[in-house]
Motif scaffolding. Structure first.
Motif, PDB file in Angstrom:
ATOM      1  N   PHE A  36      17.390  45.115  35.675  1.00 46.44           N
ATOM      2  CA  PHE A  36      18.809  45.456  35.526  1.00 46.44           C
ATOM      3  C   PHE A  36      19.057  46.194  34.213  1.00 46.44           C
ATOM      4  CE2 PHE A  36      19.032  41.836  38.507  1.00 46.44           C
ATOM      5  CZ  PHE A  36      19.694  42.475  39.545  1.00 46.44           C
ATOM      6  N   TYR A  37      18.397  45.748  33.142  1.00 40.01           N
ATOM      7  CA  TYR A  37      18.617  46.410  31.848  1.00 40.01           C
ATOM      8  C   TYR A  37      18.115  47.848  31.885  1.00 40.01           C
ATOM      9  CZ  TYR A  37      17.657  47.968  27.093  1.00 40.01           C
ATOM     10  OH  TYR A  37      17.573  48.726  25.961  1.00 40.01           O
ATOM     11  N   GLY A  38      16.897  48.049  32.393  1.00 43.21           N
ATOM     12  CA  GLY A  38      16.311  49.383  32.388  1.00 43.21           C
ATOM     13  C   GLY A  38      16.960  50.331  33.386  1.00 43.21           C
ATOM     14  N   THR A  91      11.518  49.663  22.770  1.00 46.56           N
ATOM     15  CA  THR A  91      12.153  50.207  21.569  1.00 46.56           C
ATOM     16  C   THR A  91      12.815  49.117  20.732  1.00 46.56           C
ATOM     17  OG1 THR A  91      12.764  52.000  23.037  1.00 46.56           O
ATOM     18  CG2 THR A  91      13.701  52.080  20.827  1.00 46.56           C
ATOM     19  N   ILE A  92      13.366  48.130  21.417  1.00 48.00           N
ATOM     20  CA  ILE A  92      14.106  47.086  20.699  1.00 48.00           C
ATOM     21  C   ILE A  92      13.415  45.729  20.806  1.00 48.00           C
ATOM     22  CG2 ILE A  92      16.386  48.145  20.854  1.00 48.00           C
ATOM     23  CD1 ILE A  92      16.684  46.117  23.359  1.00 48.00           C
ATOM     24  N   GLY A 137      15.938  56.680  29.623  1.00 52.63           N
ATOM     25  CA  GLY A 137      16.237  56.057  28.335  1.00 52.63           C
ATOM     26  C   GLY A 137      14.948  55.666  27.654  1.00 52.63           C
ATOM     27  N   ALA A 138      15.076  55.033  26.486  1.00 50.52           N
ATOM     28  CA  ALA A 138      13.885  54.800  25.674  1.00 50.52           C
ATOM     29  C   ALA A 138      13.074  53.569  26.094  1.00 50.52           C
ATOM     30  CB  ALA A 138      14.277  54.691  24.207  1.00 50.52           C
ATOM     31  N   ARG A 189      17.238  61.392  34.522  1.00 51.96           N
ATOM     32  CA  ARG A 189      17.285  60.286  35.476  1.00 51.96           C
ATOM     33  C   ARG A 189      16.843  60.786  36.844  1.00 51.96           C
ATOM     34  NH1 ARG A 189      19.313  55.318  35.161  1.00 51.96           N
ATOM     35  NH2 ARG A 189      20.268  55.783  33.146  1.00 51.96           N
TER      36      ARG A 189
END
Ligand SMILES: Cc1cc2nc3c(=O)[nH]c(=O)nc-3n(C[C@H](O)[C@H](O)[C@H](O)COP(=O)(O)OP(=O)(O)OC[C@H]3O[C@@H](n4cnc5c(N)ncnc54)[C@H](O)[C@@H]3O)c2cc1C
Ligand code: SF4
Ligand code: SF4
Lengths: 411, 405
Positions: free
Chosen positions: A315-317, A42-43, A37-38, A278
């Motif tokens: 956890f987010y990544g 990014t955010i 993922g980015a 992944r």
């Protein structure tokens, strides 16, 4: 099997993975970056907090003042001060070279937030440094009509009563940019509009006359979506005002700018990039990692390298996976120590789960309970490393910077 | 029964918005609610029988949202499923019908002499008629080739070998761009491979699914899967020239039509990735190529990036032509298969592609290079710069001895 053997395969394209790829490719290594993922940059805000709060409580004036209170096992203690200093210089060099300079290190730099707080950060772009408003008596807090999540009144109210700002007058102001629609847009949409000549002059023209020269302004992060300072410089000089962009809740444009800069640099450095990929497993032999595998359209594919840097986030990544009562690192399946009581009900408190991660030695290899490295050619960088409660201590990107630099220099 | 059946769990989404900031259509057309809202957020409503966000048909299916998402949420698939009338009963329109059915159109055109077809397709009158049917008259619609690729291939002198490879050539190569197909076959035969173009293959189905005809796409999936599975089972590699076909045949068949494609997913190698593997094995040699003063600007198709295997074509070009190749890295070209041809979407497509067009023009390159046929059409339409598939460049360095100019 892809025949090429890279010097370094980096897993993850957040702050840690991007920087590790940039640092290692800059020193001549062949690098492949594989990411699902980015990444949170990014955010995120793109601000590099080093240590904003001491682990025993209280805002720090200088992050290094808080180092003596860090608990054993903290990633900064693995890196050491010398490596951190070098990492900071290397980051600032890159920013200069790519035409998106950050301000030099000088203790904690404070950034206003949309919640009406001052956030202690460390490496900050000039457009977000609160210090630039020092000389201004009047500070306008200017929002854009209809924009989500930015209220000039809230910020004015909070700042007016702060000791830090005594002698300053805060005034709410509102600019209308109907070109963006009536409501429901965020700072990203406004920043993209400001990338255009039309948008930039509209913003300037509609503020002229409403403010007096020499004033200060706090605005949402809308000074362009691209990595560079030209929109900032232009607005500042045409309005004859000091301007400070605030940190906002995600998606914030300011991290996106830094990410675009780093991605552009990666391309120029010849780093091979595999997106939407992944890593699902790793092949290990005699304490070394031989290859990692991804599932692509041509079937499962393995990628070989002499070294691997795991910058897969928390956890987010996706770097950490959890099931009832158990947490493990996602690629190698390394166990993660989890003390009783993962979370505290009070969100302003320290949270155990924020510090969950892979235990590493001072070469950033994962190590077992006895401190012995598990795979000597696998390095960890960024949020995946255990021991930093970054939301509490304000150290997220600082840990990513320091560890990605150290891991690259160990190759 | 819903044609797209993927088990979709919107609760994987953390609401971070990485997808929305990465969506090229949301940037160009603020009226589009963006992938987070069109996908997972609306899905929660749709699952409970309530209509989701409006204007989700603005989604071009470019898949940049999937590339950005850290959680593996099948964002574009949710939107596509919803567009296929799964819950909201959106009816496909006439332009979707035309754009979804390229092969049928090609069969009709194939009956007439080529000069007539070319004239008819390029004439103002027929573009006006198509415009009336919803295909924007300004869009750079490609022209059917004089002879379709399967016929060209049939006429070719048979090359027999024990080493065999299957080619899924795809509609674009078949009907518009047989030369690229021939270039690839030349390379494969040079490496000693007999190329098999299996009888009975049909459109991969992506244009159908993306234009609201998932039922038809599912049928195509079952046909192609049945044919190609046999070769995969025999260990004969399957290759594709078009990244969108490859993505559809492999990952998306299983996700969209698990019932039509029971069993192992297909393994389909990207053409350039396959060529690179031939070079690694020493089966194909790169000659000292003469670049002939050419310079190349490479565009990575979004569906190639979404496939998760990096940019094998770009890496191969760099190996052969060195610094004469530059990656534009300017995001989506805006065409997204058939999207940029549609009325009401043409302007959005052009706006999305502008950053790429600027980069291509600025580069001063003599040739733009990209794996995707419609990307090439869009780039040439937006810049006037000629565009080719990387295999056509690779051929100059393997079969021929460079460019002569
Ligand atoms: C909204 C937000 C705001 C923030 N603001 C600040 C701030 O103001 N200041 C500050 O200092 N810090 C901030 N942080 C924290 C900081 O961003 C993070 O601590 C830091 O960026 C972590 O970076 P990382 O690269 O380690 O992880 P991440 O950014 O999470 O990146 C992990 C990457 O690994 C990829 N990945 C994971 N598993 C795999 C796999 N198996 N195969 C391939 N790829 C994989 C992911 O897709 C992702 O690209 C913020 C974070 C967030 C989310
Ligand atoms: S597929 Fe492309 S256009 Fe559709 S929502 Fe995702 S990023 Fe946007
Ligand atoms: S990127 Fe993924 S997790 Fe984030 S909002 Fe989009 S779908 Fe949800």
């Amino acid at each position: 099997m892809n025949g090429k053997i890279y010097d370094n395969i980096v897993i993850g394209a957040g702050m840690a993975g991007l920087l590790n790829a940039v640092f290692s490719a800059s020193s001549g290594k062949s690098v492949k970056l594989i990411t699902a993922g980015a990444g949170s940059l990014t955010i995120g805000s793109g601000l590099i907090d080093l240590l904003g709060y001491s682990t025993v409580g209280g805002i720090l004036k200088d992050p290094f003042d808080g180092f003596s209170t860090l608990e054993a096992g903290h990633p900064y203690l693995k890196c050491g001060r010398a490596a951190i200093d070098k990492a900071v210089r290397a980051f600032l060099d890159i920013c200069d070279k790519r035409g998106f300079p950050y301000l030099p290190a000088n203790g904690c730099r404070f950034v206003p937030t949309a919640m009406g707080r001052l956030k202690p950060s460390f490496l900050v772009p000039p457009s977000m440094d609160m210090e630039s408003l020092r000389g201004a008596e009047t500070v306008y807090v200017a929002g854009v009509d209809g924009m989500k999540d930015f209220s000039p009144e809230i910020i004015c109210g909070a700042f007016s009563s702060m000791e830090y700002f005594k002698c300053k007058r805060f005034e709410p102001l509102s600019v209308s940019l109907p070109e963006l629609g009536a409501a429901g847009f965020g700072s990203m949409e406004a920043a993209r509009f400001m990338d255009s000549e039309e948008g930039c002059s509209a913003f300037i023209d509609r503020l002229k006359g409403k403010i007096n020269t020499g004033c200060g302004m706090i605005i949402p992060p809308i000074l362009g979506s691209k990595p560079g300072l030209w929109v900032y410089e232009r607005v500042k000089s045409e309005l004859n005002a000091e301007i400070c962009e605030s940190a906002v809740i995600p998606p914030a444009v300011t991290g996106y700018r830094l990410r675009s800069m780093l991605m552009g640099f990666l391309g120029d450095l010849g780093v091979e990039l595999a997106e939407n990929a992944r890593v699902i497993s790793a092949e290990v032999k005699n304490g070394r990692c031989i290859s990692v595998s991804t599932a692509g359209p041509g079937g499962v594919k393995s990628h070989r390298a002499d070294n691997f840097t795991v910058a897969s986030g928390g956890f987010y990544g996706g770097g950490l996976t959890s099931a009832a009562g158990r947490v493990w690192e996602s690629v190698f399946g390394l166990p993660v120590k989890t003390p009783d009581g993962w979370a505290s009900a009070d969100f302003s408190e320290r949270q155990n789960y924020s510090g969950f991660g892979v235990s590493v030695n001072d070469r950033l290899n994962a190590c077992d309970i006895l401190g012995k490295p598990v795979y000597e050619n696998v390095y960890f960088a960024g949020r995946i490393i255990a021991g930093a409660d970054s939301p509490y201590e304000h150290s997220g990107n600082g840990v990513a910077l320091a560890t990605s630099y150290l891991a690259a220099s160990l190759l | 029964m819903p044609p797209i059946k993927k088990e979709i769990n919107p609760d994987l989404c953390t609401g971070c918005s990485a997808c929305t900031v990465s969506c090229p259509v949301a940037q160009a057309a603020p009226e589009f609610p963006g992938p987070k809202i069109a996908g997972p957020v609306s899905e929660r409503f749709r699952l409970s029988g309530v209509a989701g966000a409006e204007r989700i048909s603005y989604c071009s299916n470019c898949k940049n949202c999937d590339i950005a998402c850290p959680r593996g949420v099948p964002v574009s698939l949710m939107t596509m499923a919803a567009l296929n009338g799964q819950d909201n009963g959106i009816r496909p329109s006439l332009n979707n019908l035309i754009l979804a059915n390229g092969p049928a159109m090609a069969r009709v055109a194939g009956i007439f002499p080529h000069f007539l077809v070319k004239f008819a397709m390029e004439s103002r009158l027929s573009r006006l008629i198509l415009d009336g049917l919803g295909i924007d008259k300004r869009s750079p619609l490609p022209v059917f080739a004089g002879e379709y690729f399967p016929d060209v291939f049939k006429k070719r002198k048979k090359f027999k070998s024990d080493k065999k490879v299957v080619l899924f050539s795809g509609c674009f190569i078949n009907f518009y761009d047989p030369e690229t197909g021939t270039d690839f076959v030349d390379i494969l035969e040079k490496a000693g491979y007999e190329v098999i173009l299996p009888e009975g293959l049909v459109c991969c189905g992506l244009p159908m699914a993306a234009n609201g005809f998932a039922g038809k796409a599912a049928k195509n999936a079952a046909v192609n899967y049945g044919i190609l599975k046999k070769y995969c089972g025999e260990g004969i590699p399957v290759t594709a020239l078009c990244p969108s076909c490859a993505l559809m045949l492999t990952r998306e068949y299983g996700e969209m039509f698990p019932e039509a494609v029971s069993g192992e997913p297909l393994a389909v190698a990207d053409a350039c990735s396959f060529i690179a593997s031939l070079m690694e094995k020493g089966e194909l040699e790169a000659r000292e190529g003469n670049i002939g003063g050419m310079s190349f600007i490479y565009h990575a198709p979004c569906h190639l990036r979404a496939a998760g295997d990096g940019l094998p074509g770009y890496e191969l070009l760099k190996r052969l032509a060195g610094d004469a190749v530059k990656n534009a890295s300017a995001g989506c070209c805006g065409i997204a298969g058939s999207y940029g041809f549609k009325k009401g979407k043409y302007e959005i497509g052009i706006k999305v592609g502008r950053a790429l067009f600027d980069e291509v023009k600025k580069s001063g390159a003599s040739l733009a290079v990209s794996e995707c046929g419609t990307c090439r059409v869009q780039i040439t339409g937006g810049t006037g710069v000629r565009a080719a598939h990387p295999v056509s460049v690779v051929k100059k360095f393997t079969v021929l001895s460079g460019f002569t100019r």
